[in-house]
Design a protein around this motif. Sequence first.
Motif, PDB file in Angstrom:
ATOM      1  N   ARG A   1       0.815  -1.215   0.000  1.00 35.35           N
ATOM      2  CA  ARG A   1       0.000   0.000   0.000  1.00 35.35           C
ATOM      3  C   ARG A   1       0.851   1.268   0.000  1.00 35.35           C
ATOM      4  O   ARG A   1       0.316   2.375   0.007  1.00 35.35           O
ATOM      5  CB  ARG A   1      -0.924  -0.003   1.222  1.00 35.35           C
ATOM      6  CG  ARG A   1      -1.954  -1.127   1.188  1.00 35.35           C
ATOM      7  CD  ARG A   1      -2.707  -1.242   2.498  1.00 35.35           C
ATOM      8  NE  ARG A   1      -3.417  -0.004   2.835  1.00 35.35           N
ATOM      9  CZ  ARG A   1      -4.012   0.214   4.006  1.00 35.35           C
ATOM     10  NH1 ARG A   1      -3.963  -0.718   4.952  1.00 35.35           N
ATOM     11  NH2 ARG A   1      -4.639   1.350   4.228  1.00 35.35           N
ATOM     12  N   CYS A   2       2.167   1.100  -0.024  1.00 37.84           N
ATOM     13  CA  CYS A   2       3.070   2.253   0.056  1.00 37.84           C
ATOM     14  C   CYS A   2       3.449   2.781  -1.321  1.00 37.84           C
ATOM     15  O   CYS A   2       3.496   2.027  -2.310  1.00 37.84           O
ATOM     16  CB  CYS A   2       4.347   1.883   0.806  1.00 37.84           C
ATOM     17  SG  CYS A   2       4.110   1.589   2.565  1.00 37.84           S
ATOM     18  N   ARG A   3       3.758   4.065  -1.355  1.00 39.74           N
ATOM     19  CA  ARG A   3       4.359   4.648  -2.548  1.00 39.74           C
ATOM     20  C   ARG A   3       5.793   4.136  -2.645  1.00 39.74           C
ATOM     21  O   ARG A   3       6.516   4.042  -1.652  1.00 39.74           O
ATOM     22  CB  ARG A   3       4.366   6.172  -2.431  1.00 39.74           C
ATOM     23  CG  ARG A   3       4.812   6.918  -3.683  1.00 39.74           C
ATOM     24  CD  ARG A   3       3.842   6.777  -4.815  1.00 39.74           C
ATOM     25  NE  ARG A   3       2.491   7.212  -4.449  1.00 39.74           N
ATOM     26  CZ  ARG A   3       1.415   6.970  -5.157  1.00 39.74           C
ATOM     27  NH1 ARG A   3       1.525   6.265  -6.272  1.00 39.74           N
ATOM     28  NH2 ARG A   3       0.239   7.395  -4.762  1.00 39.74           N
ATOM     29  N   LEU A   4       6.224   3.772  -3.873  1.00 37.73           N
ATOM     30  CA  LEU A   4       7.557   3.195  -4.084  1.00 37.73           C
ATOM     31  C   LEU A   4       8.422   4.195  -4.848  1.00 37.73           C
ATOM     32  O   LEU A   4       8.047   4.647  -5.933  1.00 37.73           O
ATOM     33  CB  LEU A   4       7.446   1.882  -4.865  1.00 37.73           C
ATOM     34  CG  LEU A   4       6.520   0.827  -4.250  1.00 37.73           C
ATOM     35  CD1 LEU A   4       6.416  -0.387  -5.173  1.00 37.73           C
ATOM     36  CD2 LEU A   4       7.010   0.410  -2.869  1.00 37.73           C
ATOM     37  N   LEU A   5       9.556   4.523  -4.293  1.00 33.95           N
ATOM     38  CA  LEU A   5      10.483   5.500  -4.881  1.00 33.95           C
ATOM     39  C   LEU A   5      11.610   4.759  -5.581  1.00 33.95           C
ATOM     40  O   LEU A   5      12.243   3.889  -4.991  1.00 33.95           O
ATOM     41  CB  LEU A   5      11.036   6.415  -3.784  1.00 33.95           C
ATOM     42  CG  LEU A   5      10.006   6.950  -2.778  1.00 33.95           C
ATOM     43  CD1 LEU A   5      10.705   7.742  -1.679  1.00 33.95           C
ATOM     44  CD2 LEU A   5       8.961   7.794  -3.480  1.00 33.95           C
ATOM     45  N   GLN A   6      11.871   5.122  -6.837  1.00 36.81           N
ATOM     46  CA  GLN A   6      12.850   4.348  -7.606  1.00 36.81           C
ATOM     47  C   GLN A   6      13.760   5.241  -8.431  1.00 36.81           C
ATOM     48  O   GLN A   6      13.321   6.187  -9.081  1.00 36.81           O
ATOM     49  CB  GLN A   6      12.115   3.368  -8.539  1.00 36.81           C
ATOM     50  CG  GLN A   6      13.064   2.480  -9.345  1.00 36.81           C
ATOM     51  CD  GLN A   6      12.322   1.361 -10.045  1.00 36.81           C
ATOM     52  OE1 GLN A   6      11.593   0.591  -9.410  1.00 36.81           O
ATOM     53  NE2 GLN A   6      12.479   1.256 -11.356  1.00 36.81           N
ATOM     54  N   GLU A   7      15.045   4.913  -8.395  1.00 40.18           N
ATOM     55  CA  GLU A   7      16.058   5.591  -9.198  1.00 40.18           C
ATOM     56  C   GLU A   7      16.065   5.003 -10.604  1.00 40.18           C
ATOM     57  O   GLU A   7      16.006   3.787 -10.786  1.00 40.18           O
ATOM     58  CB  GLU A   7      17.426   5.384  -8.535  1.00 40.18           C
ATOM     59  CG  GLU A   7      18.604   5.900  -9.315  1.00 40.18           C
ATOM     60  CD  GLU A   7      19.917   5.481  -8.681  1.00 40.18           C
ATOM     61  OE1 GLU A   7      20.964   5.903  -9.187  1.00 40.18           O
ATOM     62  OE2 GLU A   7      19.891   4.710  -7.693  1.00 40.18           O
ATOM     63  N   THR A   8      16.128   5.865 -11.612  1.00 40.30           N
ATOM     64  CA  THR A   8      16.241   5.395 -12.993  1.00 40.30           C
ATOM     65  C   THR A   8      17.687   5.038 -13.283  1.00 40.30           C
ATOM     66  O   THR A   8      18.571   5.903 -13.217  1.00 40.30           O
ATOM     67  CB  THR A   8      15.768   6.476 -13.979  1.00 40.30           C
ATOM     68  OG1 THR A   8      14.405   6.807 -13.690  1.00 40.30           O
ATOM     69  CG2 THR A   8      15.874   5.981 -15.415  1.00 40.30           C
ATOM     70  N   HIS A   9      17.935   3.766 -13.574  1.00 43.21           N
ATOM     71  CA  HIS A   9      19.305   3.305 -13.777  1.00 43.21           C
ATOM     72  C   HIS A   9      19.278   2.038 -14.615  1.00 43.21           C
ATOM     73  O   HIS A   9      18.513   1.115 -14.330  1.00 43.21           O
ATOM     74  CB  HIS A   9      19.969   3.014 -12.426  1.00 43.21           C
ATOM     75  CG  HIS A   9      21.464   3.012 -12.468  1.00 43.21           C
ATOM     76  ND1 HIS A   9      22.191   2.086 -13.185  1.00 43.21           N
ATOM     77  CD2 HIS A   9      22.374   3.824 -11.879  1.00 43.21           C
ATOM     78  CE1 HIS A   9      23.479   2.323 -13.029  1.00 43.21           C
ATOM     79  NE2 HIS A   9      23.613   3.374 -12.244  1.00 43.21           N
ATOM     80  N   ASP A  10      20.085   1.986 -15.659  1.00 39.38           N
ATOM     81  CA  ASP A  10      20.111   0.818 -16.549  1.00 39.38           C
ATOM     82  C   ASP A  10      20.905  -0.333 -15.939  1.00 39.38           C
ATOM     83  O   ASP A  10      21.922  -0.116 -15.276  1.00 39.38           O
ATOM     84  CB  ASP A  10      20.737   1.190 -17.898  1.00 39.38           C
ATOM     85  CG  ASP A  10      19.884   2.176 -18.677  1.00 39.38           C
ATOM     86  OD1 ASP A  10      18.659   2.181 -18.460  1.00 39.38           O
ATOM     87  OD2 ASP A  10      20.452   2.947 -19.481  1.00 39.38           O
ATOM     88  N   ASN A  11      20.445  -1.527 -16.190  1.00 36.68           N
ATOM     89  CA  ASN A  11      21.184  -2.753 -15.849  1.00 36.68           C
ATOM     90  C   ASN A  11      21.516  -2.871 -14.367  1.00 36.68           C
ATOM     91  O   ASN A  11      22.591  -3.349 -13.998  1.00 36.68           O
ATOM     92  CB  ASN A  11      22.475  -2.834 -16.673  1.00 36.68           C
ATOM     93  CG  ASN A  11      22.218  -2.779 -18.160  1.00 36.68           C
ATOM     94  OD1 ASN A  11      21.302  -3.443 -18.655  1.00 36.68           O
ATOM     95  ND2 ASN A  11      22.991  -1.995 -18.887  1.00 36.68           N
ATOM     96  N   SER A  12      20.591  -2.424 -13.516  1.00 38.22           N
ATOM     97  CA  SER A  12      20.773  -2.561 -12.067  1.00 38.22           C
ATOM     98  C   SER A  12      19.494  -3.142 -11.472  1.00 38.22           C
ATOM     99  O   SER A  12      18.698  -2.417 -10.866  1.00 38.22           O
ATOM    100  CB  SER A  12      21.083  -1.209 -11.422  1.00 38.22           C
ATOM    101  OG  SER A  12      22.280  -0.675 -11.916  1.00 38.22           O
TER     102      SER A  12
END
Length: 307
Positions: A182-193
Amino acid sequence: MSNIPPLPALRAFEAAVRLGGFARAAAELNVSTSAVSHQIRNLEELLGARLIERSTGIGGIRLTAAGTTLLPAASSALSLLEDACSQIKGVARQLTVSANVPFSAMWLARRLAEFSGRHPETRLNAIIQDGEPDFARYDIDLAVVHVPEHKLRPDDVILLQEEVFPVCSPELHPFASTAVCRCRLLQETHDNSPEIDWHTWSAHFGLPNDFETKIVRYSSFSQVIGAAIGGAGLALGRSPLIDPELASARLVRLFPDLSRPASWRFVLRRGPGRQHRMLDPLIEFLRAEAAVPAMRPIDAYLISANA
């Protein structure tokens, strides 16, 4: 010593290659472009080999096999001469270090300041370089580069490998630890990780099929951590970059024993031919800092809950 060409010719060659063109070399050396061209042509005649392929296209010049052989020796010799002359004149020669934004802001900057405090005679210059550092144009002595494991080079000095795990603010922790879905998910944009992609963790947390709508994507890790500290949602933290935030309880781990190793490494790369007298001491200092165990996190919520 009879095989050593005149110093002006070597300086013209090194500057033209480092700066990517005759005109830039001429500006640095305070001579005309034709003078640089003349010096390099004389150098090639003395050595009996073409060193540079001239081009009017992008890049301007390209090293031949002979030029590739000469460049590191010329760069090293000129660097040693500059360092020695600076010492004699009592002028501190600048030591330039590069890194990407998150690493510089969250790990490197404080340590460079500490190194400067120990060696006040050394002029330190920290610059931002994402991806492959441009050693020549920015006169970089040492670069911290973030690279995937399969792209490590033989001369790379591994500084550290990160651990990745979910984190959030102490205020969000009671809710998030029981209701990840139910939480908001924070994500870094990064290739191949994959380890910093919430899709990699979805099965573990039993996230619903539509969890993609809960992801907020950011272009940098610093943004992700800033949002997490502000209580905006769950982030995939990277230790040791976030160790200060964990130690001060601005962030807490969602589950203490849950983590994944990062697939990328932070490595040290010396600038080609760089011989600054404080370069090796700086490398030793940074490696020692990276080897220090992470500070024990202070989980403010758990402490108060167990009190």
